[in-house]
Design a protein around this motif. Structure first.
Motif, mmCIF file in Angstrom:
data_model
loop_
_atom_site.group_PDB
_atom_site.id
_atom_site.type_symbol
_atom_site.label_atom_id
_atom_site.label_comp_id
_atom_site.label_asym_id
_atom_site.label_seq_id
_atom_site.Cartn_x
_atom_site.Cartn_y
_atom_site.Cartn_z
ATOM 1 N N ARG A 326 -26.406 33.226 27.559
ATOM 2 C CA ARG A 326 -25.427 31.956 28.363
ATOM 3 C C ARG A 326 -26.269 30.713 28.372
ATOM 4 O O ARG A 326 -27.290 30.736 28.877
ATOM 5 C CB ARG A 326 -25.160 32.615 29.842
ATOM 6 N N VAL A 327 -25.408 29.667 28.107
ATOM 7 C CA VAL A 327 -26.251 28.321 28.261
ATOM 8 C C VAL A 327 -25.550 27.585 29.099
ATOM 9 O O VAL A 327 -24.336 27.612 29.449
ATOM 10 C CB VAL A 327 -25.719 27.440 26.842
ATOM 11 N N THR A 328 -26.562 26.997 30.158
ATOM 12 C CA THR A 328 -26.277 25.937 30.988
ATOM 13 C C THR A 328 -26.591 24.709 30.968
ATOM 14 O O THR A 328 -27.973 24.741 30.933
ATOM 15 C CB THR A 328 -26.593 26.414 32.453
ATOM 16 N N LEU A 329 -26.002 23.587 30.805
ATOM 17 C CA LEU A 329 -26.382 22.435 30.385
ATOM 18 C C LEU A 329 -26.546 21.578 31.802
ATOM 19 O O LEU A 329 -25.835 21.767 32.699
ATOM 20 C CB LEU A 329 -25.206 21.512 29.571
ATOM 21 N N LEU A 343 -28.261 11.413 21.016
ATOM 22 C CA LEU A 343 -27.653 12.803 22.132
ATOM 23 C C LEU A 343 -28.686 13.527 22.334
ATOM 24 O O LEU A 343 -29.378 14.280 21.615
ATOM 25 C CB LEU A 343 -26.449 13.444 21.081
ATOM 26 N N SER A 344 -28.864 13.629 23.924
ATOM 27 C CA SER A 344 -30.011 14.394 24.295
ATOM 28 C C SER A 344 -29.231 15.624 25.240
ATOM 29 O O SER A 344 -28.319 15.160 26.020
ATOM 30 C CB SER A 344 -30.702 13.495 25.409
ATOM 31 N N LEU A 345 -29.645 16.697 24.897
ATOM 32 C CA LEU A 345 -29.125 17.664 25.711
ATOM 33 C C LEU A 345 -30.332 18.513 26.247
ATOM 34 O O LEU A 345 -31.433 18.919 25.438
ATOM 35 C CB LEU A 345 -28.442 18.809 24.607
ATOM 36 N N SER A 346 -30.149 19.161 27.581
ATOM 37 C CA SER A 346 -30.958 19.931 28.292
ATOM 38 C C SER A 346 -30.369 21.083 29.073
ATOM 39 O O SER A 346 -29.457 20.621 29.554
ATOM 40 C CB SER A 346 -32.104 19.003 28.813
ATOM 41 N N GLY A 347 -31.241 21.793 29.462
ATOM 42 C CA GLY A 347 -30.597 22.832 30.302
ATOM 43 C C GLY A 347 -31.262 24.196 30.171
ATOM 44 O O GLY A 347 -32.635 24.286 29.964
ATOM 45 N N THR A 348 -30.727 25.230 30.522
ATOM 46 C CA THR A 348 -31.236 26.582 30.366
ATOM 47 C C THR A 348 -30.541 27.535 29.751
ATOM 48 O O THR A 348 -29.182 27.469 29.561
ATOM 49 C CB THR A 348 -31.454 27.253 31.962
ATOM 50 N N ILE A 349 -31.057 28.669 29.148
ATOM 51 C CA ILE A 349 -30.340 29.744 28.335
ATOM 52 C C ILE A 349 -30.871 31.140 28.737
ATOM 53 O O ILE A 349 -32.350 30.924 28.968
ATOM 54 C CB ILE A 349 -30.424 29.456 27.013
ATOM 55 N N ALA A 350 -30.132 32.000 29.162
ATOM 56 C CA ALA A 350 -30.512 33.162 29.993
ATOM 57 C C ALA A 350 -29.640 34.175 29.366
ATOM 58 O O ALA A 350 -28.477 33.964 28.997
ATOM 59 C CB ALA A 350 -30.706 33.009 31.251
ATOM 60 N N VAL A 383 -37.317 27.992 23.590
ATOM 61 C CA VAL A 383 -37.008 28.100 24.828
ATOM 62 C C VAL A 383 -38.220 28.574 25.623
ATOM 63 O O VAL A 383 -39.112 29.414 25.337
ATOM 64 C CB VAL A 383 -35.920 29.394 25.184
ATOM 65 N N GLY A 384 -38.472 27.782 26.883
ATOM 66 C CA GLY A 384 -39.788 27.757 27.375
ATOM 67 C C GLY A 384 -39.821 29.254 28.378
ATOM 68 O O GLY A 384 -38.919 29.846 28.527
ATOM 69 N N THR A 388 -35.765 27.029 29.787
ATOM 70 C CA THR A 388 -35.386 25.900 29.772
ATOM 71 C C THR A 388 -35.617 25.361 28.141
ATOM 72 O O THR A 388 -36.469 25.808 27.278
ATOM 73 C CB THR A 388 -36.262 24.773 30.522
ATOM 74 N N PHE A 389 -34.745 24.278 27.956
ATOM 75 C CA PHE A 389 -34.694 23.679 26.458
ATOM 76 C C PHE A 389 -34.663 22.102 26.483
ATOM 77 O O PHE A 389 -33.786 21.749 27.684
ATOM 78 C CB PHE A 389 -33.846 24.542 25.451
ATOM 79 N N ARG A 390 -34.806 21.615 25.420
ATOM 80 C CA ARG A 390 -34.254 20.236 25.229
ATOM 81 C C ARG A 390 -34.130 19.812 24.104
ATOM 82 O O ARG A 390 -34.897 20.074 23.108
ATOM 83 C CB ARG A 390 -35.476 19.042 25.870
#
Length: 518
Positions: A326-329, A343-350, A383-384, A388-390
């Motif tokens: 699941r991705v959360t921006l 275009l910049s995207l950051s958030g978390t994936i879990a 993914v960190g 997290t990701f960017r």
């Protein structure tokens, strides 16, 4: 040789069904009936290859087997004869270890991990299919007082049941079959202050081992044919919901759920996760590995996961799909963006499963489809440690963007649409110089790549007049810098440049600049 192996496999399956029926008694009749309904070929139909699934009973008792898996799998893979053996997870694993199945579905993490370590799984990870939670149910009168004292604390609820049982006011019905539910029950007793043996099982006249599947254990709990007060048990929510909806269970109510984070065992104590495994052909060459892998792909496909999210209703699903990350921006990007900007995207994936470990190291890609099957990767990140990701990219054309991942451990490859983005061309005039009748213009034009039929228009007008195109220049496939010249009659002029590439980007114009032509 192949036909002989098929006949041996069929006899093996029939013998397996007979042994299960003899071992489980009336509870196995439903297993055999399900197998017959799913697997019986029509007269004159081509012989199907048997596919034996050893599974926890809750997949059947919750209605997921009959209403989702069986009909959808039969439509998708008509070449297989699906035979479903519904037993406790411990017994299902024992059967799979003995070569009595092609697929295993379980919900007992410790037992499944040992199954993988011992080399019985075709893949190094089980594929996660779905999750729900365990709840404690009892009579509406609640003689143990759980609703008042332990509504969100399973360990305290078990302690209250034991105390009420010792006082002759309550009973507890355990599945007692080494199933995933039974193992979760033992975990809870192990955290409690109630005296228990090495298997984490209490003793006393109030504690009863049913040796039954989940549906039959719930029916026995509702009947409660024991002296000394009403009966309690632990169950998965999906089975309880199905039996409540069809009217089989009417006198039991949930007394403990929504486990508190501050309760013993933490918020994830009552989590109930279902994984699926193909039995390794390295252990048993006779395994129907093609059918097993097809079944795993089916359960973890988007179509089945979407159907699961709506079963039995979207408002009250019995299970939550968990095959995909699941991705959360952090914030939603604008759908209209300049080709000059990033275009910049950051958030978390879990994982979709609450409390799962972060997906550190997972490769996440921002992509656009060049054709229906060919993605163009615009940027990627790993993914960190905290999930997290960017991602950052300049867009060269309008279209639908996706976030994609490869298969990662127990999760299926992700392809999540971010929607359609409209890219606006950006063009500027950096310098403009007039010499005689010629005006030279230097500037930049974006997108600087991915061009199809990009044209730079030079537009001019007398002050107060209307712009008209005085020259068109075909832009190269790449490169942002341009230098062009145009001849104009003497006098005062206003000029602008315009980037046009139909079907790729929205056109863009530069600011108006003035020049005096001698």
């Amino acid at each position: 040789m192949a036909r002989g192996a098929g006949r041996l496999g069929a006899r093996r399956n029939e013998e397996l069904m007979r042994r299960e029926a003899a071992r489980l008694g009336a509870g196995a009749i439903a297993v055999v009936v399900v197998a017959a309904l799913i697997g019986a070929p029509a007269a004159g139909a081509q012989q199907k290859r048997p596919l034996i699934v050893q599974s926890t009973t809750s997949v059947r008792d919750s209605g997921v087997l009959d209403q989702l898996i069986a009909p959808q799998f039969a439509r998708r893979y008509p070449q297989y004869d699906l035979r479903f053996v519904a037993v406790g997870t411990g017994q299902a694993i024992t059967n799979a270890r003995a070569g009595q199945g092609d697929v295993l579905i379980g919900h007992s993490p410790a037992l499944e991990a040992q199954f993988v370590r011992d080399g019985f799984s075709d893949e190094p990870f089980g594929r996660t299919v779905m999750w729900n939670d365990f709840v404690i149910v009892g009579p509406a009168s609640d003689p143990a007082g759980i609703l008042r004292a332990a509504r969100n604390d399973a360990v305290s609820a078990f302690e209250a049941i034991a105390a009420a049982g010792a006082a002759g006011r309550a009973n507890f019905v355990s599945r007692g079959d080494n199933s995933g539910t039974n193992n979760k029950e033992r975990d809870i007793w192990g955290l409690s202050g109630v005296a228990h043996d090495a298997r984490n099982e209490p003793s006393g006249a109030w504690y009863h081992k049913a040796g039954l599947g989940m549906a039959d254990t719930l029916r026995l709990t509702q009947q409660c044919p024991f002296a000394g007060g009403g009966c309690y048990t632990i169950t998965d929510r999906g089975t309880l919901q199905q039996l409540t909806n069809n009217g089989a269970i009417t006198a039991l109510k949930v007394v403990t759920d929504d486990q508190s984070a501050t309760a013993r065992g933490g918020s994830n104590l009552m989590l109930n996760v279902y994984n699926v495994y193909a039995v390794s052909p390295r252990k048993y060459p006779s395994v129907n590995i093609q059918g097993a892998r097809a079944f795993l792909d089916f359960l973890t496909s988007k179509a089945f996961q979407d159907a699961l999210a709506r079963f039995p209703s979207r408002q009250h699903p019995g299970f939550f799909p968990a095959a995909f990350p699941r991705v959360t921006l952090r914030r939603q990007p604008s759908r209209r963006i300049s080709a000059r900007a990033y275009l910049s995207l950051s958030g978390t994936i879990a994982s979709a499963v609450p409390g799962a470990v972060p997906l550190a190291g997972l490769s996440l890609r921002l992509a656009r489809l060049l054709t229906p099957v060919t993605p163009v990767v615009l940027d990627r990140d790993h993914v960190g440690s905290r999930g997290t990701f960017r991602l950052r990219a300049r867009l060269t054309r309008s279209g639908t963007l996706f976030l994609t991942t490869p298969r990662f451990q127990n999760l299926s490859p992700l392809s999540q649409s971010l929607g359609r983005f409209t890219v606006g061309a950006s063009v500027s005039i950096l310098r403009m110089r007039a010499r005689g009748a010629r005006v030279a213009l230097t500037g930049r034009a974006f997108p600087a790549a991915g061009r199809r039929q990009a044209v730079l228009q030079i537009r001019a007008r007398r002050p107060g007049g209307r712009f008209s195109v005085v020259r068109r220049v075909r832009l190269p496939r790449t490169g942002s810098l341009y230098r062009v010249g145009v001849n104009l009659p003497a006098g005062r002029w206003q000029l602008t440049t315009r980037y046009v590439d139909p079907g790729v980007v929205s056109s863009g114009s530069s600011r108006v600049r003035s020049a005096s032509v001698g």
